[in-house]
Design a protein around this motif. Sequence first.
Motif, PDB file in Angstrom:
ATOM      1  N   ASP A  92       0.853  -1.199   0.000  1.00 53.03           N
ATOM      2  CA  ASP A  92       0.000   0.000   0.000  1.00 53.03           C
ATOM      3  C   ASP A  92       0.884   1.242   0.000  1.00 53.03           C
ATOM      4  O   ASP A  92       2.008   1.229   0.529  1.00 53.03           O
ATOM      5  CB  ASP A  92      -0.888   0.050   1.264  1.00 53.03           C
ATOM      6  CG  ASP A  92      -2.068  -0.906   1.186  1.00 53.03           C
ATOM      7  OD1 ASP A  92      -2.321  -1.454   0.088  1.00 53.03           O
ATOM      8  OD2 ASP A  92      -2.727  -1.113   2.237  1.00 53.03           O
ATOM      9  N   HIS A  93       0.357   2.319  -0.543  1.00 55.79           N
ATOM     10  CA  HIS A  93       1.028   3.620  -0.454  1.00 55.79           C
ATOM     11  C   HIS A  93       0.286   4.483   0.559  1.00 55.79           C
ATOM     12  O   HIS A  93      -0.953   4.477   0.599  1.00 55.79           O
ATOM     13  CB  HIS A  93       1.071   4.304  -1.824  1.00 55.79           C
ATOM     14  CG  HIS A  93       2.058   3.669  -2.744  1.00 55.79           C
ATOM     15  ND1 HIS A  93       1.766   2.527  -3.463  1.00 55.79           N
ATOM     16  CD2 HIS A  93       3.346   3.990  -3.035  1.00 55.79           C
ATOM     17  CE1 HIS A  93       2.832   2.178  -4.154  1.00 55.79           C
ATOM     18  NE2 HIS A  93       3.808   3.047  -3.912  1.00 55.79           N
ATOM     19  N   VAL A  94       1.047   5.199   1.362  1.00 60.65           N
ATOM     20  CA  VAL A  94       0.435   6.014   2.428  1.00 60.65           C
ATOM     21  C   VAL A  94       1.159   7.368   2.504  1.00 60.65           C
ATOM     22  O   VAL A  94       2.295   7.518   2.049  1.00 60.65           O
ATOM     23  CB  VAL A  94       0.520   5.319   3.818  1.00 60.65           C
ATOM     24  CG1 VAL A  94      -0.285   4.031   3.847  1.00 60.65           C
ATOM     25  CG2 VAL A  94       1.974   5.056   4.223  1.00 60.65           C
ATOM     26  N   SER A  95       0.464   8.321   3.124  1.00 56.50           N
ATOM     27  CA  SER A  95       1.123   9.593   3.448  1.00 56.50           C
ATOM     28  C   SER A  95       0.829   9.924   4.902  1.00 56.50           C
ATOM     29  O   SER A  95      -0.132   9.412   5.486  1.00 56.50           O
ATOM     30  CB  SER A  95       0.630  10.718   2.538  1.00 56.50           C
ATOM     31  OG  SER A  95      -0.704  11.037   2.851  1.00 56.50           O
ATOM     32  N   GLY A  96       1.657  10.758   5.465  1.00 58.19           N
ATOM     33  CA  GLY A  96       1.467  11.141   6.870  1.00 58.19           C
ATOM     34  C   GLY A  96       2.665  11.935   7.344  1.00 58.19           C
ATOM     35  O   GLY A  96       3.558  12.293   6.562  1.00 58.19           O
ATOM     36  N   MET A  97       2.702  12.208   8.627  1.00 59.67           N
ATOM     37  CA  MET A  97       3.806  12.973   9.212  1.00 59.67           C
ATOM     38  C   MET A  97       4.975  12.001   9.443  1.00 59.67           C
ATOM     39  O   MET A  97       5.135  11.449  10.535  1.00 59.67           O
ATOM     40  CB  MET A  97       3.287  13.551  10.528  1.00 59.67           C
ATOM     41  CG  MET A  97       3.758  14.889  10.920  1.00 59.67           C
ATOM     42  SD  MET A  97       3.788  16.162   9.664  1.00 59.67           S
ATOM     43  CE  MET A  97       2.586  17.301  10.281  1.00 59.67           C
ATOM     44  N   LEU A  98       5.767  11.752   8.394  1.00 60.83           N
ATOM     45  CA  LEU A  98       6.754  10.668   8.438  1.00 60.83           C
ATOM     46  C   LEU A  98       8.186  11.165   8.603  1.00 60.83           C
ATOM     47  O   LEU A  98       9.093  10.363   8.834  1.00 60.83           O
ATOM     48  CB  LEU A  98       6.630   9.818   7.160  1.00 60.83           C
ATOM     49  CG  LEU A  98       5.251   9.150   6.963  1.00 60.83           C
ATOM     50  CD1 LEU A  98       5.164   8.482   5.595  1.00 60.83           C
ATOM     51  CD2 LEU A  98       4.968   8.140   8.066  1.00 60.83           C
ATOM     52  N   GLY A  99       8.408  12.484   8.481  1.00 64.03           N
ATOM     53  CA  GLY A  99       9.718  13.042   8.775  1.00 64.03           C
ATOM     54  C   GLY A  99      10.668  13.052   7.581  1.00 64.03           C
ATOM     55  O   GLY A  99      10.427  12.413   6.551  1.00 64.03           O
ATOM     56  N   VAL A 100      11.772  13.811   7.760  1.00 62.24           N
ATOM     57  CA  VAL A 100      12.785  13.903   6.706  1.00 62.24           C
ATOM     58  C   VAL A 100      13.761  12.745   6.916  1.00 62.24           C
ATOM     59  O   VAL A 100      14.785  12.847   7.604  1.00 62.24           O
ATOM     60  CB  VAL A 100      13.511  15.268   6.733  1.00 62.24           C
ATOM     61  CG1 VAL A 100      14.534  15.343   5.593  1.00 62.24           C
ATOM     62  CG2 VAL A 100      12.505  16.402   6.618  1.00 62.24           C
ATOM     63  N   GLN A 101      13.402  11.588   6.359  1.00 58.95           N
ATOM     64  CA  GLN A 101      14.198  10.373   6.492  1.00 58.95           C
ATOM     65  C   GLN A 101      13.773   9.413   5.382  1.00 58.95           C
ATOM     66  O   GLN A 101      12.827   9.695   4.648  1.00 58.95           O
ATOM     67  CB  GLN A 101      14.005   9.754   7.878  1.00 58.95           C
ATOM     68  CG  GLN A 101      12.557   9.496   8.248  1.00 58.95           C
ATOM     69  CD  GLN A 101      12.397   9.056   9.699  1.00 58.95           C
ATOM     70  OE1 GLN A 101      13.345   8.585  10.321  1.00 58.95           O
ATOM     71  NE2 GLN A 101      11.185   9.201  10.240  1.00 58.95           N
ATOM     72  N   GLN A 102      14.474   8.296   5.260  1.00 56.90           N
ATOM     73  CA  GLN A 102      14.159   7.382   4.160  1.00 56.90           C
ATOM     74  C   GLN A 102      13.189   6.278   4.550  1.00 56.90           C
ATOM     75  O   GLN A 102      12.482   5.756   3.689  1.00 56.90           O
ATOM     76  CB  GLN A 102      15.454   6.790   3.620  1.00 56.90           C
ATOM     77  CG  GLN A 102      16.277   7.842   2.889  1.00 56.90           C
ATOM     78  CD  GLN A 102      17.619   7.293   2.489  1.00 56.90           C
ATOM     79  OE1 GLN A 102      18.359   6.768   3.324  1.00 56.90           O
ATOM     80  NE2 GLN A 102      17.956   7.415   1.223  1.00 56.90           N
ATOM     81  N   PHE A 103      13.188   5.923   5.835  1.00 61.73           N
ATOM     82  CA  PHE A 103      12.235   4.919   6.334  1.00 61.73           C
ATOM     83  C   PHE A 103      11.585   5.490   7.593  1.00 61.73           C
ATOM     84  O   PHE A 103      12.272   6.132   8.397  1.00 61.73           O
ATOM     85  CB  PHE A 103      12.947   3.614   6.724  1.00 61.73           C
ATOM     86  CG  PHE A 103      13.489   2.840   5.553  1.00 61.73           C
ATOM     87  CD1 PHE A 103      12.735   1.828   4.952  1.00 61.73           C
ATOM     88  CD2 PHE A 103      14.754   3.107   5.048  1.00 61.73           C
ATOM     89  CE1 PHE A 103      13.250   1.106   3.881  1.00 61.73           C
ATOM     90  CE2 PHE A 103      15.266   2.392   3.973  1.00 61.73           C
ATOM     91  CZ  PHE A 103      14.514   1.395   3.388  1.00 61.73           C
TER      92      PHE A 103
END
Length: 334
Positions: A92-103
């Motif tokens: 699945d593809h998602v968006s959210g507050m995930l930060g400036v990082q790769q994982f």
Amino acid sequence: MTPPTNTCCRLAARPEGMPTPDTWDFTEHDVPEPGDGEVLVKLSHISLDPAMRGWIREGHSYIPPVQVGEVMRAIAAGEVVASNAEHIAVGDHVSGMLGVQQFAVANGHAVQKIDPSVAPIPTWLGALGMPGMTAYFGLLDIGDPKEGETVVVSGAAGAVGSIVGQIAKLKGCRVVGIAGGPEKARYVVEELGFDAAIDYKNDDVAAGLREHCPDGIDVYFDNVGGEILDAALAALGRHARVVICGAISQYNDSTFYGPKNYMALLVQHATMTGFVVSDYGARIAEGAREMGAWVAEGKIKTREDVVEGIEAFPETLNKLFTGENQGKLVLHVG
Ligand SMILES: NC(=O)c1ccc[n+]([C@@H]2O[C@H](COP(=O)([O-])OP(=O)(O)OC[C@H]3O[C@@H](n4cnc5c(N)ncnc54)[C@H](OP(=O)(O)O)[C@@H]3O)[C@@H](O)[C@H]2O)c1
């Protein structure tokens, strides 16, 4: 094969004025494991937003500041590569507050599913994401534009402003954009269909507003604050609505330029209202449905400025404050 590592961009020091390379620190880590109810997301795109400048400022705001040493806060999107959340599958593809990082590891209920077959991922961070919802609710709920009214929007060629002007056109308004430079002024008129544009870097904004809004402004959607807000206040019509969305001209200044012409609100029986898009959390489905239909039907045009590589974060963020970005600014990181 060596296992992938997670490159993170952390706040190293709070900047005075414009962020510099010393504001940021890049660190390498093992890829984290998701816990119960969590997902592991491999980020593909990170959204760069003017609000980030506010998030690294000490002190009270609508959200607590990022602390020195923490991974920089960012809205981002990517693919789920491990899931312990029942409603989210690997792939699945998602968006959210995930930060400036790769994982990133996130609670499954803190991310939203997005569909890259409907629109490219950068668009999900722009017109179909937070900036699009900001334009939609800020203009329609607070600006409350009526057919035939005059809507003026600053930051007109940007992620929020370009959508505000196009929605106002769909609602039958006369739309005047304020943007920096002849190319952005041309873009909003010739490509987005605004009725007129004022190039604030080369033209007199007050004179432009007098020329293009002879009966006064009915809705002023403010993305920039400062002297442009003052010029717009001086040009308000009766019962005008001023929507305070942002004040990017002031974000790197320690002395904030406040409005001088606010008595125009009294004279014109006008209102000035601030808002934050998160106020509309309960109505996001409505905004997403309508924006999605307008974008799919080609009634709203979107433009994204995609820059390569997480290591480009520091100089790319600053493009928002120099006006070098052409539309929604996004980093492609994987
Ligand atoms: N209230 C909310 O919930 C909410 C949510 C999202 C965004 N916002 C606000 O909305 C505004 C626009 O955000 P965005 O994401 O759409 O950014 P954007 O417009 O895509 O990019 C920022 C633009 O601001 C303009 N700018 C920079 N410095 C300026 C200055 N000194 N004077 C005038 N314009 C200047 C530049 O355009 P030019 O080339 O035209 O100068 C730049 O391209 C920001 O103020 C942001 O904080 C608010």
